[in-house]
Design a protein around this motif. Structure first.
Motif, PDB file in Angstrom:
ATOM      1  N   UNK A   4       0.849  -1.197   0.000  1.00 26.36           N
ATOM      2  CA  UNK A   4       0.000   0.000   0.000  1.00 26.36           C
ATOM      3  C   UNK A   4       0.884   1.248   0.000  1.00 26.36           C
ATOM      4  N   UNK A   5       0.487   2.234  -0.775  1.00 26.20           N
ATOM      5  CA  UNK A   5       1.160   3.538  -0.760  1.00 26.20           C
ATOM      6  C   UNK A   5       2.531   3.539  -1.406  1.00 26.20           C
ATOM      7  N   UNK A   6       2.773   2.661  -2.346  1.00 26.43           N
ATOM      8  CA  UNK A   6       4.114   2.565  -2.931  1.00 26.43           C
ATOM      9  C   UNK A   6       4.496   3.834  -3.689  1.00 26.43           C
ATOM     10  N   UNK A   7       5.773   4.188  -3.613  1.00 20.15           N
ATOM     11  CA  UNK A   7       6.223   5.409  -4.301  1.00 20.15           C
ATOM     12  C   UNK A   7       6.160   5.210  -5.820  1.00 20.15           C
ATOM     13  N   UNK A  33      -5.055  -4.119  -4.272  1.00 17.77           N
ATOM     14  CA  UNK A  33      -5.185  -2.844  -3.575  1.00 17.77           C
ATOM     15  C   UNK A  33      -4.940  -1.710  -4.574  1.00 17.77           C
ATOM     16  N   UNK A  34      -5.710  -0.598  -4.468  1.00 17.45           N
ATOM     17  CA  UNK A  34      -5.682   0.407  -5.543  1.00 17.45           C
ATOM     18  C   UNK A  34      -4.337   1.096  -5.803  1.00 17.45           C
ATOM     19  N   UNK A  38      -1.592  -0.634  -6.292  1.00 20.22           N
ATOM     20  CA  UNK A  38      -0.813  -1.477  -7.214  1.00 20.22           C
ATOM     21  C   UNK A  38      -1.693  -2.168  -8.247  1.00 20.22           C
ATOM     22  N   UNK A  39      -2.999  -2.300  -7.926  1.00 16.47           N
ATOM     23  CA  UNK A  39      -3.916  -2.949  -8.864  1.00 16.47           C
ATOM     24  C   UNK A  39      -3.370  -4.313  -9.229  1.00 16.47           C
ATOM     25  N   UNK A  40      -3.327  -4.619 -10.493  1.00 11.54           N
ATOM     26  CA  UNK A  40      -2.796  -5.918 -10.884  1.00 11.54           C
ATOM     27  C   UNK A  40      -1.327  -5.866 -11.241  1.00 11.54           C
ATOM     28  N   UNK A  41      -0.621  -4.819 -10.831  1.00  7.44           N
ATOM     29  CA  UNK A  41       0.757  -4.654 -11.314  1.00  7.44           C
ATOM     30  C   UNK A  41       1.786  -4.704 -10.194  1.00  7.44           C
ATOM     31  N   UNK A  42       3.004  -5.120 -10.566  1.00 11.97           N
ATOM     32  CA  UNK A  42       4.136  -5.012  -9.644  1.00 11.97           C
ATOM     33  C   UNK A  42       4.600  -3.546  -9.642  1.00 11.97           C
ATOM     34  N   UNK A  43       5.206  -3.133  -8.542  1.00 15.73           N
ATOM     35  CA  UNK A  43       5.725  -1.763  -8.461  1.00 15.73           C
ATOM     36  C   UNK A  43       6.658  -1.453  -9.620  1.00 15.73           C
ATOM     37  N   UNK A  44       7.497  -2.430  -9.974  1.00 18.45           N
ATOM     38  CA  UNK A  44       8.466  -2.179 -11.056  1.00 18.45           C
ATOM     39  C   UNK A  44       7.751  -1.968 -12.386  1.00 18.45           C
ATOM     40  N   UNK A  45       6.630  -2.659 -12.573  1.00 18.70           N
ATOM     41  CA  UNK A  45       5.884  -2.477 -13.820  1.00 18.70           C
ATOM     42  C   UNK A  45       5.189  -1.116 -13.878  1.00 18.70           C
ATOM     43  N   UNK A  46       4.775  -0.634 -12.701  1.00 17.73           N
ATOM     44  CA  UNK A  46       4.213   0.727 -12.656  1.00 17.73           C
ATOM     45  C   UNK A  46       5.261   1.748 -13.087  1.00 17.73           C
ATOM     46  N   UNK A  47       6.505   1.522 -12.650  1.00 18.09           N
ATOM     47  CA  UNK A  47       7.602   2.434 -13.027  1.00 18.09           C
ATOM     48  C   UNK A  47       7.818   2.410 -14.535  1.00 18.09           C
TER      49      UNK A  47
END
Ligand code: F0G
Length: 447
Positions: free
Chosen positions: A67-70, A283-284, A286-295
Motif C-alpha cells: 500500500x502507498x508505494x512510491x 489494492x488500488x 498497485x492494482x494488478x501490477x508489480x511496483x516495477x511495472x508501474x515504473x
C-alpha cells in the motif's frame, strides 16, 4: 531511424519441412505454434514491443510496498501529465480495466454504445448482462474510401439506438481510439467532442478506450483541420480530456509488456471503481501490477507521446502496407496506426467464407515465411457479418526493414501459387464460439 539495438534477441527461420510439421501439429491454428518457430511475429502489437533503456532502468526503482508505494505515486503523476486524469487505478491489463469499469457502469438489460467494441470489451459488457451495440460510421466498412477518420462513431446510428431502447437504458458511450476492430482507423477530436455532447444529452458516461491514444493523436495532427503543427502530447490531452473515464491497456501505447488502468474524473465513481478493483485486481495503489511495472509504464506513457517516436511507429506500419501492396495483396486504406489489414476474400476469390479465406492466408504466410498474422473474419467471428480481414500487427520498436521485406516476399510467394491454396474446416472447437479462434483445430480442404 529513431532507435538502435541495445539488447539482441535471436530469431530463427525454421526450414520449410519444420514449418509444415509445426503448422500441422498446431492444428492449422497459429495461436498453437511455439513462438520459437515463428520468424516474424505479427500476431499482435499487445505487450510484444521493446522497452527503452530508460524503462529498464526504471524497473530497479520499483517499490513493491503493498500500500502507498512510491512507484504508484510516479505512475499516478505520469497518467495525470499525459492524460489529464488525476484519479487512476492500475490493473493487470486492459481487460482487467474493462472488468472493473463496466462492472461498475453497466447492469442487466442496459445497452452500451461503442464505435466498435473490441472482443474483450464486448465480452465484459455482455458479462454484465448488458447489450454491446456497435455504431461505427458506415464508411468504416469500405476498404478503399480515402477518408481521414474512418474510426469515428456515427451519431446518427447512436441516436437511432436511443430512439429504439430509450436513453435510460444507456449508461455509457465508448470511443475506441484507434478503432482496432475497424482496421485500426483513427477518431477525430471533433467526433470526440460530438460524442461528449451526445453523452451529456442522454446523461451517459463518455468512456474512451485509450489503448492506442498516441497513435490516434498522431493521425489528428496529420489530418484534422486546426491541428497542423500541434504536438501529439497536446492533442492526446485534449482528446482524452473530453471523456469521463478511460480504460487503458498499457501493452499498447503504454509501451510495456504488462499492465493497464482505469482513470475517472468523478470522485464517487472513483470510490466504486476502487472497491471493485480491490476485489478483482488488487489494492488500488498497485492494482494488478508489480511496483516495477508501474515504473516502466510511467516512463512508457511519456515516451509514447514523443512526436518522433509516434511518427517512426506509424510510418513503419505504412511501409509494411506499401510493401505488401507492391507484392500484390489488397490492403485496407488508409493504413491504421498499429497494423496492416488485408482483404483475404479479394486475395482468394475461389475460397468462400465457410472455408475461411483469412485463415488460408494466415497459414500460407507461415508456410512461406514463418510469418505469424491473425485472422479476423468468419473463423474468429462466426455468425457475424464481418469482412474477411487478416491483420498483421507490428510490435513497437521491434522489427527492422529487413523483416518487413521478408514478410512482403513471403506474401508474393503465396500469391504466385494462389490457385493451389486450400481452404480450411474446423475439426474441433471450444464451447464458447466467441473464443473459437484461440483454440480451435482445423484441417485443409481443397476448394
Ligand atoms: N481494447 C482494445 C481496443 C484492444 O485492442 C485490446 C487488446 C483490449 C481492449 C484489451 O487489452 O489485451 O491488455 O487485456 N487488444 C489486443 C490485440 C489483444 O491483439 O488487438 P488487454
Amino acid at each position: 531511424m529513431r532507435y538502435r539495438t541495445k539488447v539482441a534477441a535471436t530469431v530463427r527461420l525454421p526450414d520449410r519441412d519444420e514449418r509444415e510439421t509445426a503448422l500441422e501439429a498446431a492444428g492449422y491454428n497459429v495461436f498453437a505454434l511455439d513462438a520459437d518457430d515463428v520468424y516474424v511475429d505479427l500476431l499482435t502489437d499487445s505487450g510484444t514491443g521493446a522497452m527503452s533503456d530508460e524503462q529498464w532502468a526504471a524497473l530497479l526503482r520499483g517499490d513493491e510496498a503493498y500500500a502507498g508505494s512510491s512507484s504508484f505515486r510516479r505512475f499516478e503523476e505520469a497518467v495525470a501529465d499525459v492524460t489529464g486524469f488525476e484519479r487512476v487505478v492500475p490493473t493487470h491489463q486492459g481487460r482487467g480495466a474493462e472488468n472493473v469499469l463496466y462492472g461498475v457502469l453497466a447492469d442487466e438489460g442496459d445497452v452500451v454504445l461503442n464505435n466498435t467494441h473490441f472482443d474483450t470489451t464486448r465480452a465484459h459488457v455482455a458479462n454484465q448482462g448488458a447489450d454491446p451495440v456497435d455504431v461505427p460510421v458506415p464508411v468504416a466498412r469500405d476498404p478503399d474510401a480515402d477518408e481521414p477518420f474512418k474510426g469515428n462513431l456515427s451519431l446518427d446510428r447512436a441516436r437511432s439506438v436511443v430512439d429504439d431502447v430509450g436513453a435510460d437504458r444507456i449508461p455509457a458511450v465508448v470511443l475506441t481510439i484507434t478503432n482496432n476492430s475497424a482496421a485500426g482507423q483513427p477518431v477525430s477530436v471533433e467526433n470526440a467532442r460530438e460524442v461528449r455532447a451526445f453523452a451529456d444529452e442522454i446523461d451517459a458516461a463518455f468512456v474512451i478506450d485509450a489503448c492506442r491514444f498516441a497513435e490516434n493523436a498522431h493521425f489528428v495532427v496529420e489530418r484534422e483541420d486546426g491541428y497542423e503543427g500541434a504536438s501529439v502530447a497536446e492533442v492526446a490531452r485534449e482528446q482524452l480530456g473530453l471523456a469521463d473515464a478511460l480504460v487503458m491497456s498499457g501493452k499498447k501505447d503504454g509501451l510495456v509488456n504488462a499492465g493497464g488502468f482505469v482513470a475517472v474524473r468523478d470522485p464517487d465513481l472513483f470510490e466504486r471503481v476502487k472497491q471493485r478493483a480491490i476485489l478483482y485486481e488488487g489494492f488500488p495503489t498497485y492494482g494488478g501490477m508489480a511496483g516495477r511495472d508501474l515504473e516502466a509504464m510511467a516512463v512508457g506513457l511519456r515516451e509514447a507521446v514523443e512526436d518522433a517516436y509516434v511518427r517512426t511507429r506509424v510510418e513503419q506500419v505504412r511501409e509494411l502496407a506499401d510493401l505488401l501492396e507492391d507484392a500484390g495483396l489488397p490492403v485496407y486504406r488508409p493504413v491504421g496506426g498499429h497494423a496492416v489489414y488485408v482483404d483475404a476474400a479479394a486475395t482468394f476469390p475461389s475460397i468462400d467464407a465457410e472455408r475461411f479465406p483469412g485463415q488460408a492466408l494466415v497459414c500460407e504466410l507461415y508456410r512461406e515465411g514463418g510469418v505469424r498474422a491473425v485472422e479476423l473474419g468468419s473463423f474468429a467471428f462466426p455468425e457475424t457479418d464481418r469482412p474477411e480481414l487478416v491483420r498483421l500487427a507490428l510490435p513497437r520498436r521491434t522489427y527492422h526493414r529487413e523483416h518487413l521485406r521478408h514478410v512482403a516476399d513471403a506474401a508474393a510467394d503465396v500469391l504466385d501459387r494462389r490457385e493451389s491454396v486450400p481452404g480450411y474446416r474446423v475439426v474441433s472447437e471450444p464451447s464458447r464460439p466467441e473464443l473459437r479462434h484461440f483454440s480451435a483445430a482445423l484441417e485443409p480442404v481443397d476448394v
